[in-house]
Design a protein around this motif. Structure first.
Motif, short mmCIF file in Angstrom:
data_model
loop_
_atom_site.label_atom_id
_atom_site.label_comp_id
_atom_site.label_asym_id
_atom_site.label_seq_id
_atom_site.Cartn_x
_atom_site.Cartn_y
_atom_site.Cartn_z
N LEU A 6 19.56 2.73 28.44
CA LEU A 6 18.60 1.29 28.24
C LEU A 6 17.85 1.35 26.92
O LEU A 6 17.62 0.21 26.42
CB LEU A 6 18.03 1.25 29.66
N ASP A 7 17.13 2.46 26.66
CA ASP A 7 16.30 2.49 25.51
C ASP A 7 17.02 2.14 24.00
O ASP A 7 16.56 1.22 23.29
CB ASP A 7 15.89 3.92 25.10
N ILE A 39 8.87 6.55 18.02
CA ILE A 39 9.91 5.39 18.21
C ILE A 39 9.17 4.27 18.61
O ILE A 39 9.25 2.99 18.16
CB ILE A 39 11.08 5.72 18.88
N GLN A 40 8.29 4.45 19.55
CA GLN A 40 7.41 3.38 20.05
C GLN A 40 6.60 2.76 18.78
O GLN A 40 6.37 1.60 18.71
CB GLN A 40 6.43 3.73 21.20
N LEU A 65 8.19 15.25 14.83
CA LEU A 65 8.27 14.20 16.10
C LEU A 65 8.86 13.11 15.60
O LEU A 65 8.65 12.02 16.13
CB LEU A 65 6.79 14.47 16.47
N GLY A 66 9.39 12.91 14.38
CA GLY A 66 9.98 11.71 13.97
C GLY A 66 10.89 10.92 14.75
O GLY A 66 10.89 9.75 14.94
N GLU A 67 11.65 11.87 15.73
CA GLU A 67 12.49 11.09 16.58
C GLU A 67 12.09 11.13 18.21
O GLU A 67 12.92 10.90 19.11
CB GLU A 67 13.96 11.93 16.68
N LEU A 76 17.90 6.38 18.10
CA LEU A 76 18.37 6.48 19.38
C LEU A 76 19.73 6.94 19.81
O LEU A 76 20.00 7.45 20.58
CB LEU A 76 17.73 5.10 20.11
N GLU A 77 20.45 6.29 18.90
CA GLU A 77 22.06 6.49 18.89
C GLU A 77 22.22 8.18 19.02
O GLU A 77 23.16 8.69 19.63
CB GLU A 77 22.69 5.99 18.07
N LEU A 78 21.48 8.84 18.03
CA LEU A 78 21.51 10.15 17.77
C LEU A 78 20.89 11.20 19.00
O LEU A 78 21.70 11.94 19.57
CB LEU A 78 20.83 10.56 16.81
N SER A 79 19.67 10.42 19.49
CA SER A 79 19.40 11.31 20.65
C SER A 79 19.69 10.81 22.07
O SER A 79 19.78 12.05 22.76
CB SER A 79 17.72 11.11 20.39
N LYS A 80 20.05 9.54 22.29
CA LYS A 80 20.59 9.28 23.46
C LYS A 80 21.87 8.81 23.78
O LYS A 80 22.15 8.84 25.01
CB LYS A 80 19.34 8.29 24.06
N GLY A 81 22.48 8.50 22.67
CA GLY A 81 23.81 7.98 22.63
C GLY A 81 23.48 6.34 23.40
O GLY A 81 22.35 5.81 23.62
#
Length: 540
Positions: A322-323, A283-284, A276-278, A313-318
């Motif tokens: 806003l995150d 992340i929080q 669950l590292g990503e 976050l770049e990998l998971s959300k692009g």
């Protein structure tokens, strides 16, 4: 006049909160509810269906046939329980729109009181935002539980927790505490002091103490809950890591930073080893750790961790997220502090473009980025002694435009035109926008003062620039208006005190402004406000 070293210190010392976090304060007005997770005596506690949101968070566990709602505050500064697996966005939106969601807990109907208990509890959740009606129904559910199952039955503990959560969210803390305590006692008597349901109730009580700033008691509850969770669930369970996060936060607030760091690192390790590292929860926790590192002046370590967060976050959300922009903004501020101004500016420019695309030109989060860019522009002038006069003048004009735009946006939110007021959908939305706008405006006014000090040092003409005097008048005016004064007292005291004291200091070092007509009256009013805020703080 300010020395170069002093100006650099002031410009780099600001640990500005990312604009996306500025309006997270009024958490008690917005609710979401986690799906039921059965906490059986075998310890199969679950974090499935948990999610992070800007309002308060709730967890539900089953006690016998009774659903016990254990509220998890998401106040940005105090206790928050960030779950591991996020729900989809539509679930979050529904939760925010309707308040407490109904949970089908599979209660067994054993007598007429069970039916009445269930009906009262469900109806109370439906009426949660209608305080008077909800309170009556939660009390009725408690009475039905006592009559139907006995005074010390787990159903009663369920009803006590529900009513306690209602009072906590209503900030009627003196009514909530005895209900929490009685619920814990009943569970201990029913299942033993080491049962997982007792552990969950203790964590809930710990969060209540956490909100009250009763840190020693909160720490005791979290540590007891950890012992139970570790033995029943195992030391590698995500729920165990969640409670470790809460403990780390309360340790940090007691200035036990070494202990807090050790606990939060272990919490992160558990989540990473569980795959669950990503996740949003991990992340929080990494964000929290990076702030701890910043507080300890370990900026290189903080930078490396913030880069890891941004990469994930770049990998998971692009980047159209806003995150992601919030992570980039945080990294940018750290880079400013260590002097990496070029990369910091590139990140901020990218954040600005994304937020204008996702939000709007006149959103307070856009204004927050403009303030960062204005401060960075001043840093470029002061940091580089080789900057020539023409370039220096160009930077000053750019900084002035950036901060002016930020002030225009935030003042537009705080004083909207009538047609713009109709666009805001809810009281909660209005409050969030205004808290965020007030926070950004305070940052912008402080930059106005620094802009004036920089202009003076570079001996540039000042007829086209806002003066620190004007910023000070705006700052005082914010406090004198009833709404923004209430916002300052509740959520933004530290930011306001910083802005006011910074402007006063800049003015006192500038004879031209200090000797202006009426300035001594303004400084006297400022000192009165500072004294009043100090007295107000001491009474709480």
């Amino acid at each position: 006049m300010f020395s170069r070293r002093r100006l650099l210190s002031l410009l780099r010392s600001a640990r500005l909160a990312p604009a996306g976090r500025l309006a997270a304060a009024p958490s008690s007005r917005s609710f979401s509810l986690l799906p039921a997770a059965a906490a059986s005596t075998s310890g199969s506690g679950s974090s499935d269906g948990s999610f992070s949101n800007k309002g308060s968070k709730y967890g539900a566990i089953l006690i016998g046939q009774a659903a016990v709602f254990l509220g998890l505050s998401s106040n940005a500064v105090l206790a928050q329980d960030d779950s591991v697996a996020p729900a989809d966005s539509s679930e979050q939106a529904d939760a925010n729109a309707t308040g407490l969601r109904r949970i089908e807990d599979g209660s067994v109907i054993s007598n007429e009181h069970t039916i009445k208990w269930r009906m009262c509890t469900d109806n109370a959740r439906d009426y949660f935002l209608k305080a008077t009606e909800a309170e009556k129904l939660f009390k009725a559910a408690l009475q039905e539980a006592k009559e139907g199952f006995g005074l010390r039955d787990p159903h009663v503990a369920s009803a006590l927790n529900n009513l306690a959560e209602f009072y906590r969210l209503r900030k009627e803390y003196e009514k909530a505490e005895p209900l929490y305590m009685e619920a814990v006692e009943i569970l201990e008597q029913s299942f033993g002091p080491d049962d997982i349901r007792v552990g969950t109730a203790l964590r809930n009580l710990g969060q209540y103490y956490h909100i009250q700033h009763r840190f020693d008691q909160a720490q005791t509850c979290y540590e007891r809950a950890l012992k139970i969770e570790g033995r029943v669930m195992g030391l590698g369970h995500p729920d165990y890591a969640n409670t470790m996060y809460l403990l780390a936060k309360v340790l940090s607030q007691q200035r036990k930073r070494n202990d807090a760091e050790a606990v939060i690192r272990e919490s992160i390790r558990i989540l990473e080893e569980a795959g669950l590292g990503e996740s949003p929860a991990c992340i929080q926790r990494m964000r929290f750790l990076s702030l701890e590192l910043v507080k300890s002046k370990r900026l290189v370590e903080a930078e490396n961790l913030q880069r890891k967060i941004l990469h994930n976050l770049e990998l998971s959300k692009g980047w159209d997220s806003l995150d992601t922009t919030m992570a980039a903004e945080t990294l940018s501020v750290t880079l400013q502090t260590i002097g990496e101004l070029k990369e910091s500016e590139e990140l901020l420019e990218r954040c600005l473009a994304v937020r204008r695309k996702i939000l709007s030109e006149n959103h307070f989060e856009v204004a927050g980025i403009l303030v960062h860019l204005a401060r960075l522009t001043l840093l470029k002038i002061i940091s580089d002694i080789k900057v020539n006069n023409d370039l220096s003048r160009s930077h000053l004009v750019k900084a002035k435009q950036l901060v002016s735009d930020s002030i225009r946006i935030t003042e537009g939110i705080l004083n909207p035109l009538r047609e713009n007021q109709k666009k805001l959908k809810s009281t909660i939305g209005i409050e969030r926008e205004k808290i965020g706008a007030t926070a950004v405006l305070l940052q912008a006014l402080e930059v106005v003062g620094l802009l004036e000090a920089t202009r003076k040092r570079k001996q540039e003409p000042g007829s086209d620039y806002d003066h620190a005097e004007q910023a000070l008048r705006k700052c005082i005016s914010l406090y004198n208006k009833p709404y923004t004064r209430n916002v300052v007292s509740k959520y933004l005291r530290q930011q306001y005190e910083r802005c006011l004291s910074s402007l006063m200091h800049i003015i006192q070092l500038d004879p031209d402004i200090l000797n202006a007509p009426g300035m001594q009256d303004l400084l006297g009013e400022s000192q009165r406000i500072m004294k009043e805020l100090g007295e107000e703080k001491n009474t709480k």
